[in-house]
Write a protein that holds these residues in place. Structure first.
Motif, short mmCIF file in Angstrom:
data_model
loop_
_atom_site.label_atom_id
_atom_site.label_comp_id
_atom_site.label_asym_id
_atom_site.label_seq_id
_atom_site.Cartn_x
_atom_site.Cartn_y
_atom_site.Cartn_z
N GLY A 164 29.41 32.93 33.02
CA GLY A 164 30.03 31.76 33.62
C GLY A 164 31.43 32.01 34.13
N LYS A 165 31.83 33.28 34.22
CA LYS A 165 33.15 33.62 34.73
C LYS A 165 33.02 34.57 35.91
N LEU A 166 34.06 34.57 36.77
CA LEU A 166 34.07 35.43 37.96
C LEU A 166 35.13 36.51 37.80
N PHE A 167 34.70 37.77 38.06
CA PHE A 167 35.62 38.91 37.95
C PHE A 167 35.59 39.69 39.27
N LEU A 168 36.69 40.42 39.52
CA LEU A 168 36.82 41.27 40.72
C LEU A 168 37.21 42.68 40.28
N VAL A 169 36.51 43.67 40.87
CA VAL A 169 36.79 45.06 40.53
C VAL A 169 36.88 45.87 41.81
N ASP A 170 37.85 46.79 41.88
CA ASP A 170 37.97 47.70 43.04
C ASP A 170 37.09 48.92 42.79
N LEU A 171 36.36 49.32 43.82
CA LEU A 171 35.39 50.43 43.69
C LEU A 171 35.98 51.77 44.17
N GLY A 172 37.30 51.92 44.10
CA GLY A 172 37.95 53.18 44.50
C GLY A 172 38.23 53.23 45.98
N SER A 173 38.56 52.08 46.55
CA SER A 173 38.84 52.03 47.98
C SER A 173 40.16 52.75 48.28
N SER A 174 40.30 53.22 49.54
CA SER A 174 41.54 53.88 49.96
C SER A 174 42.64 52.89 50.27
N GLU A 175 42.26 51.68 50.70
CA GLU A 175 43.28 50.68 51.07
C GLU A 175 43.68 49.82 49.87
N GLY A 176 42.84 49.70 48.87
CA GLY A 176 43.14 48.88 47.70
C GLY A 176 42.64 47.44 47.85
N THR A 177 42.59 46.71 46.70
CA THR A 177 42.15 45.30 46.66
C THR A 177 43.27 44.52 46.01
N PHE A 178 43.60 43.34 46.60
CA PHE A 178 44.75 42.55 46.13
C PHE A 178 44.31 41.13 45.72
N VAL A 179 44.96 40.63 44.65
CA VAL A 179 44.76 39.23 44.22
C VAL A 179 46.14 38.60 44.18
N ASN A 180 46.32 37.58 45.01
CA ASN A 180 47.61 36.89 45.12
C ASN A 180 48.72 37.91 45.42
N ASP A 181 48.42 38.81 46.35
CA ASP A 181 49.33 39.85 46.81
C ASP A 181 49.62 40.91 45.76
N ASN A 182 48.85 40.97 44.69
CA ASN A 182 49.02 41.99 43.65
C ASN A 182 47.80 42.90 43.65
N LYS A 183 48.07 44.22 43.77
CA LYS A 183 46.98 45.18 43.78
C LYS A 183 46.41 45.32 42.37
#
Length: 210
Positions: A53-72
């Motif tokens: 019942g919860k949502l999570f985000l994970v980076d899969l080793g991207s070169s550009e990176g993944t940001f949440v609220n402007d935080n990598k």
């Protein structure tokens, strides 16, 4: 729970909602990804995970990176509603809708009790007036006498007329006896005149001798 990503990137897709229907929703140019941007992202850039019942985000080793609220982010990160997620040139807003509470079953109103009919009123019983002791005398006269047994006055005799006479005859027959000493015996109470004897005496009185 309904989860979607609202596109905030300027362009014709702005404002569109992308529903996250799978337990793992991946973004990248790889054919196995659910969302495949044309450029600006890695082959397997990031993944959205729905767990318990919860949502999570994970980076899969991207070169550009993944940001949440402007935080990598560098590890699995739990997302909240209204969080802003930046994947390469794409910007999304997290939308999480809680399931609507189950409607309570309607409580049926208690059934109305059937009206109890009032007991029917009993019909009033008619009380017939009691016949007086004198009624029926004419019927007895008709039974004892016929039209030939009329008195000199022209009226039909009645059985009542013989009662005094019959009583007097019986009294005369029993009144003369005395004891040897001249003392009168004690008089016995006179019996009540018998109506049948009186009627017979009256009948013999009025019926002409043959």
């Amino acid at each position: 729970m309904k989860i979607s990503l609202v596109v905030l990137t300027a362009g014709k897709m702005m404002g569109k909602e992308i529903p996250l229907t799978a337990a793992e929703f991946r973004i990248g140019k790889d054919p196995s990804c659910q969302l495949k941007p044309a450029s600006g992202v890695s082959d397997k850039h990031c993944a959205f995970l729905v767990k318990q019942g919860k949502l999570f985000l994970v980076d899969l080793g991207s070169s550009e990176g993944t940001f949440v609220n402007d935080n990598k982010i560098s590890a699995e990160f739990e997302l909240k509603p209204k969080d802003k997620v930046k994947v390469g040139p794409l910007l999304f807003e997290v939308k999480i809708e809680a399931p609507a509470p189950a409607a309570k079953p309607a409580v049926a109103a208690p059934a109305a009790k059937p009206a109890v009919a009032a007991p029917a009123a009993k019909p009033e019983e008619k009380v017939e007036p009691k016949k007086s002791s004198g009624e029926g005398d004419d019927d007895l006269d008709d039974l004892l006498f016929d039209d030939d047994d009329k008195a000199p006055s022209g009226t039909k005799p009645s059985w009542k007329d013989a009662i005094p006479e019959a009583a007097a005859q019986k009294d005369a027959g029993g009144a003369g006896a005395t004891s040897e000493g001249g003392a009168k015996p004690e008089e016995k109470p006179k019996p009540t005149a018998n109506t049948s004897d009186a009627a017979a005496a009256l009948l013999s009185k009025f019926r002409p001798k043959k």
